[in-house]
Design an enzyme around this catalytic site. Structure first.
Site, PDB file in Angstrom:
ATOM      1  N   ILE A  11       0.817  -1.221   0.000  1.00 38.59           N
ATOM      2  CA  ILE A  11       0.000   0.000   0.000  1.00 38.59           C
ATOM      3  C   ILE A  11       0.851   1.271   0.000  1.00 38.59           C
ATOM      4  O   ILE A  11       0.380   2.322  -0.434  1.00 38.59           O
ATOM      5  CB  ILE A  11      -0.998  -0.026   1.181  1.00 38.59           C
ATOM      6  CG1 ILE A  11      -2.188   0.909   0.904  1.00 38.59           C
ATOM      7  CG2 ILE A  11      -0.327   0.295   2.504  1.00 38.59           C
ATOM      8  CD1 ILE A  11      -3.362   0.711   1.839  1.00 38.59           C
ATOM      9  N   VAL A  33       1.486  -3.216   8.557  1.00 37.28           N
ATOM     10  CA  VAL A  33       1.335  -2.156   7.560  1.00 37.28           C
ATOM     11  C   VAL A  33       1.627  -0.786   8.178  1.00 37.28           C
ATOM     12  O   VAL A  33       2.151   0.115   7.507  1.00 37.28           O
ATOM     13  CB  VAL A  33      -0.060  -2.232   6.892  1.00 37.28           C
ATOM     14  CG1 VAL A  33      -1.183  -1.857   7.834  1.00 37.28           C
ATOM     15  CG2 VAL A  33      -0.094  -1.381   5.636  1.00 37.28           C
ATOM     16  N   ASP A  34       1.329  -0.624   9.450  1.00 38.42           N
ATOM     17  CA  ASP A  34       1.604   0.627  10.171  1.00 38.42           C
ATOM     18  C   ASP A  34       3.111   0.934  10.129  1.00 38.42           C
ATOM     19  O   ASP A  34       3.523   2.065   9.803  1.00 38.42           O
ATOM     20  CB  ASP A  34       1.116   0.439  11.616  1.00 38.42           C
ATOM     21  CG  ASP A  34       1.066   1.723  12.428  1.00 38.42           C
ATOM     22  OD1 ASP A  34       1.210   2.803  11.842  1.00 38.42           O
ATOM     23  OD2 ASP A  34       0.874   1.615  13.653  1.00 38.42           O
ATOM     24  N   GLY A 119      -4.218  -8.905  10.545  1.00 35.31           N
ATOM     25  CA  GLY A 119      -2.830  -9.303  10.770  1.00 35.31           C
ATOM     26  C   GLY A 119      -2.604  -9.521  12.253  1.00 35.31           C
ATOM     27  O   GLY A 119      -3.143 -10.457  12.854  1.00 35.31           O
TER      28      GLY A 119
HETATM   29  N1  AR6 Z   1       0.714  -3.038   2.289  1.00 35.26           N
HETATM   30  C1  AR6 Z   1      -0.518  -3.589   2.381  1.00 35.26           C
HETATM   31  N2  AR6 Z   1      -0.868  -4.450   3.361  1.00 35.26           N
HETATM   32  C2  AR6 Z   1       0.087  -4.774   4.271  1.00 35.26           C
HETATM   33  C3  AR6 Z   1       1.406  -4.244   4.247  1.00 35.26           C
HETATM   34  C4  AR6 Z   1       1.700  -3.336   3.198  1.00 35.26           C
HETATM   35  N3  AR6 Z   1       2.906  -2.777   3.074  1.00 35.26           N
HETATM   36  N4  AR6 Z   1       2.096  -4.782   5.292  1.00 35.26           N
HETATM   37  C5  AR6 Z   1       1.261  -5.625   5.929  1.00 35.26           C
HETATM   38  N5  AR6 Z   1       0.062  -5.641   5.318  1.00 35.26           N
HETATM   39  P1  AR6 Z   1      -1.482  -5.573  10.370  1.00 35.26           P
HETATM   40  P2  AR6 Z   1      -3.773  -5.147  12.216  1.00 35.26           P
HETATM   41  C6  AR6 Z   1      -1.164  -6.394   5.629  1.00 35.26           C
HETATM   42  O1  AR6 Z   1      -0.884  -6.543  11.320  1.00 35.26           O
HETATM   43  O2  AR6 Z   1      -4.107  -6.583  12.210  1.00 35.26           O
HETATM   44  C7  AR6 Z   1       0.497  -2.687  14.123  1.00 35.26           C
HETATM   45  O3  AR6 Z   1       1.521  -2.955  15.020  1.00 35.26           O
HETATM   46  C8  AR6 Z   1      -1.038  -7.626   6.496  1.00 35.26           C
HETATM   47  O4  AR6 Z   1      -0.530  -8.709   5.741  1.00 35.26           O
HETATM   48  O5  AR6 Z   1      -0.603  -4.562   9.751  1.00 35.26           O
HETATM   49  O6  AR6 Z   1      -4.893  -4.144  12.041  1.00 35.26           O
HETATM   50  C9  AR6 Z   1      -0.376  -1.502  14.550  1.00 35.26           C
HETATM   51  O7  AR6 Z   1       0.379  -0.493  15.177  1.00 35.26           O
HETATM   52  C10 AR6 Z   1      -2.502  -7.838   6.877  1.00 35.26           C
HETATM   53  O8  AR6 Z   1      -3.200  -8.476   5.821  1.00 35.26           O
HETATM   54  O9  AR6 Z   1      -2.704  -4.719  11.084  1.00 35.26           O
HETATM   55  C11 AR6 Z   1      -1.340  -2.152  15.500  1.00 35.26           C
HETATM   56  O10 AR6 Z   1      -0.777  -2.278  16.800  1.00 35.26           O
HETATM   57  C12 AR6 Z   1      -3.029  -6.401   6.992  1.00 35.26           C
HETATM   58  O11 AR6 Z   1      -2.054  -5.568   6.359  1.00 35.26           O
HETATM   59  C13 AR6 Z   1      -1.550  -3.522  14.900  1.00 35.26           C
HETATM   60  O12 AR6 Z   1      -0.388  -3.794  14.119  1.00 35.26           O
HETATM   61  C14 AR6 Z   1      -3.223  -5.903   8.420  1.00 35.26           C
HETATM   62  O13 AR6 Z   1      -2.209  -6.431   9.255  1.00 35.26           O
HETATM   63  C15 AR6 Z   1      -2.744  -3.536  13.967  1.00 35.26           C
HETATM   64  O14 AR6 Z   1      -3.014  -4.847  13.560  1.00 35.26           O
END
Ligand code: AR6
Length: 163
Positions: A11, A33-34, A119
């Site tokens: 993203i 992703v954050d 995630g």
């Molecule tokens: N582009 C698109 N999607 C992504 C990317 C990227 N570069 N990287 C990961 N994903 P998550 P949550 C996907 O864990 O479950 C953080 O520490 C990933 O594969 O990022 O909402 C925050 O600070 C998955 O499908 O978010 C919070 O503490 C999706 O993004 C916590 O994680 C969401 O995974 C939030 O957890």
């Protein structure tokens, strides 16, 4: 009605008006992703986030895009999955709805979402996809929304939910 399409990718590469960040309630940056968004946007993003004094689960707050090729980053903390009886579905739907509201308020026409909460926060993927697709499709605004699936499993789950 918002228009929805699905792509596989990162993203932080999305070029458009806004991307949504799957944040935490402190808006302090984290993994997933954050972390990727904070690394790509640069250190100014952290400074801007700290000025927002956090964000409740299901709500959404906006910063500039800084070094990213978008005007805005919309930060929304998704629910942490427990067993589904702690308003997780309602909160996840609110994430999508409130993020779309912020996009419209800021004059956006193109916005990209990651799969919020599926995630680190452990939300069951198929259920999360249904909520995401329904919330976006029911949203009444002329928005072009792109779901960005980072991995094949997420891509397939969204493909199925989109029918
Ligand atoms: N582009 C698109 N999607 C992504 C990317 C990227 N570069 N990287 C990961 N994903 P998550 P949550 C996907 O864990 O479950 C953080 O520490 C990933 O594969 O990022 O909402 C925050 O600070 C998955 O499908 O978010 C919070 O503490 C999706 O993004 C916590 O994680 C969401 O995974 C939030 O957890």
């Amino acid at each position: 009605m918002a228009d929805l399409k699905l792509i596989k990718g990162d993203i932080t590469q999305f070029k458009g008006d806004a991307i949504v960040n799957a944040a935490n309630t402190g808006l302090v940056g984290g993994g997933g992703v954050d972390g990727a968004i904070h690394r790509a946007a640069g250190p100014q993003l952290d400074i801007a986030c700290r000025k927002l004094h956090g964000c409740p689960t299901g709500e959404a707050k906006v910063t500039p895009g800084f070094n990213l090729p978008v005007r805005f980053i919309i930060h929304t903390p998704g629910p942490i999955w427990r067993d589904g009886s702690f308003e997780e579905p309602k909160l996840l739907r609110s994430c999508y709805e409130n993020s779309l509201k912020r996009a419209v308020e800021n004059g956006c026409q193109t916005v990209a979402f990651p799969s919020i909460s599926t995630g680190i926060y452990g939300y069951p993927l198929a259920d999360a996809c249904q909520i995401a697709v329904s919330a976006i499709r029911r949203f009444n605004a002329p928005l072009q929304v792109t779901m960005v699936a980072f991995d094949e499993t997420t891509y397939r789950a969204f493909e199925k939910a989109m029918g």
